[in-house]
Scaffold this motif. Sequence first.
Motif, short mmCIF file in Angstrom:
data_model
loop_
_atom_site.label_atom_id
_atom_site.label_comp_id
_atom_site.label_asym_id
_atom_site.label_seq_id
_atom_site.Cartn_x
_atom_site.Cartn_y
_atom_site.Cartn_z
N VAL A 54 -7.94 2.84 8.11
CA VAL A 54 -7.09 3.56 9.06
C VAL A 54 -5.67 3.69 8.51
O VAL A 54 -5.04 4.75 8.62
CB VAL A 54 -7.08 2.83 10.42
CG1 VAL A 54 -6.13 3.52 11.39
CG2 VAL A 54 -8.48 2.78 11.00
N ILE A 55 -5.16 2.64 7.90
CA ILE A 55 -3.83 2.70 7.29
C ILE A 55 -3.81 3.76 6.19
O ILE A 55 -2.86 4.54 6.07
CB ILE A 55 -3.44 1.32 6.74
CG1 ILE A 55 -3.31 0.31 7.88
CG2 ILE A 55 -2.14 1.40 5.95
CD1 ILE A 55 -3.09 -1.11 7.41
N ALA A 56 -4.86 3.80 5.39
CA ALA A 56 -4.92 4.79 4.32
C ALA A 56 -5.01 6.21 4.88
O ALA A 56 -4.40 7.14 4.33
CB ALA A 56 -6.12 4.51 3.42
N LEU A 57 -5.73 6.40 5.98
CA LEU A 57 -5.85 7.73 6.59
C LEU A 57 -4.50 8.22 7.09
O LEU A 57 -4.13 9.38 6.87
CB LEU A 57 -6.87 7.70 7.73
CG LEU A 57 -8.34 7.62 7.34
CD1 LEU A 57 -9.21 7.49 8.58
CD2 LEU A 57 -8.75 8.84 6.53
N LEU A 58 -3.74 7.35 7.75
CA LEU A 58 -2.41 7.75 8.20
C LEU A 58 -1.50 8.06 7.02
O LEU A 58 -0.67 8.99 7.08
CB LEU A 58 -1.81 6.65 9.07
CG LEU A 58 -2.50 6.38 10.41
CD1 LEU A 58 -1.86 5.20 11.12
CD2 LEU A 58 -2.46 7.62 11.29
N THR A 59 -1.64 7.31 5.94
CA THR A 59 -0.83 7.56 4.74
C THR A 59 -1.16 8.91 4.12
O THR A 59 -0.26 9.68 3.75
CB THR A 59 -1.05 6.45 3.72
OG1 THR A 59 -0.75 5.18 4.31
CG2 THR A 59 -0.16 6.64 2.50
N GLU A 92 -10.13 -2.07 -2.24
CA GLU A 92 -11.15 -1.04 -2.38
C GLU A 92 -11.16 -0.11 -1.18
O GLU A 92 -11.22 1.12 -1.34
CB GLU A 92 -12.52 -1.71 -2.54
CG GLU A 92 -13.67 -0.72 -2.70
CD GLU A 92 -15.00 -1.42 -2.82
OE1 GLU A 92 -16.03 -0.74 -2.83
OE2 GLU A 92 -15.01 -2.67 -2.91
N ASP A 93 -11.10 -0.66 0.04
CA ASP A 93 -11.09 0.18 1.24
C ASP A 93 -9.87 1.09 1.27
O ASP A 93 -9.96 2.27 1.63
CB ASP A 93 -11.11 -0.71 2.49
CG ASP A 93 -12.37 -1.53 2.59
OD1 ASP A 93 -13.38 -1.14 1.97
OD2 ASP A 93 -12.36 -2.57 3.28
N LEU A 94 -8.73 0.55 0.87
CA LEU A 94 -7.50 1.34 0.88
C LEU A 94 -7.53 2.44 -0.17
O LEU A 94 -7.18 3.60 0.10
CB LEU A 94 -6.31 0.42 0.63
CG LEU A 94 -4.91 1.03 0.70
CD1 LEU A 94 -4.59 1.45 2.12
CD2 LEU A 94 -3.87 0.05 0.19
N ALA A 95 -7.99 2.12 -1.38
CA ALA A 95 -7.96 3.08 -2.47
C ALA A 95 -8.98 4.19 -2.29
O ALA A 95 -8.71 5.36 -2.62
CB ALA A 95 -8.20 2.36 -3.80
#
Length: 408
Positions: free
Chosen positions: A218-223, A297-300
């Motif tokens: 979710v953090i990566a999606l907002l980014t 991994e989830d973030l990248a």
Amino acid sequence: MPALRDIARGEAHFNIIGRFRMWATISGVVLIASLGGLFGRHLNLSIDFKGGTSFTVPVCPGSALTGVSSAKAVQDAQNALSQYNLGDVRAQLQTNPTGATQAEGSACSSATELLMRTPHIKDQQITLPAVQKTLAQLAGQTDQNQVSFTDVGPTWGKQISNKALRGLIVFLILVTIYISIRFEPKMAAGAIAALFHDLLATAGIYALLGIAVTPATVIALLTLLGYSLYDTVVVFDKIRENVGASGSTGRQSYTDVVNDSVNKVLMRSINTSLSTLLPIGALLFVGVFLFHATTLEDLAVALFIGTIVGTYSSIFIASPILAALKEREPRYKAVRERIATGDFRGTAGRPVTRPARQVSAAEYVAQAATAVEENGGADGRPKQAPGGPMRVQRAAPKPRKKKKKKRR
């Protein structure tokens, strides 16, 4: 290649806006597949969102799960827990990223793990240890403590989901207000359409591939939504600059101005995307192969997928939507009609210079030779008439002024 050279110089002339139907077809296929994944396979939400209990146990060679296929092993694991009436139980065999290792107290060295996910187990005293013991026997382990578990209550998972949804809604509202004030509402509509395209396409890829959605995702999606918005604002700023320079004079339609603007910032968008994907790829490599960090991994993964989708949408989705909305305005509709009829006049009735037609080198040489034959010889002297030398008319001399005699 000439095309790459033109892109690098900002002199490309690709008909990007004119092929909006092709881009819309590509996006439509991707979005339909994404919707199919979301409604068919659903998102693989982690227990942080759904709540529940997750069990992980190394599978020893020679156990009941190794002598059969993966599908049969998953079915056997789910059936083994049916006696506890836990509800929706899901099993998955996964490979340990660190390879074959033997934990302290483990009965074997194994590279395969059994991952079980169940609803929240309320009975922590009887049912939870019994499930651990069953899974340990199924995986060939002699110690039930080799079965690690993570338990998240349904209330906590619901709070996480609500906060993530609330953050996304606030982000979209603020983006709409900012672009409407900084640019105009129609540009905000194009930017929001591109953001929804990015969000839906990325979520569909996650659903189709079965990638787990975690808070880091979710953090990566907002980014990545912020990155996509940045790329869109760069394109819109160039469009506004070119519209102010030549878009309202009648020489170009709004679609042509948008197409020229996109071609000029195309190399900038590509460079920005590549400079972003390189560190994300390094982060993905480090997280998966070196440190085996699940959070990295989830973030990248989310950032890598979203960056590609965001670059595509800012060029091929947001800009064509803006052009389609602006062409409906009477001002730009009149410009298009004047261009179609050849009446190149400004809004105040003043003549406007017709855009020069580009000619090839051969046509230019032929036109120059014709002009030389009509106006003079190759040496620059006037051509003589067929009957003799050409008479040149000279202007009559001006009469001289008489000087007045001074009286003595």
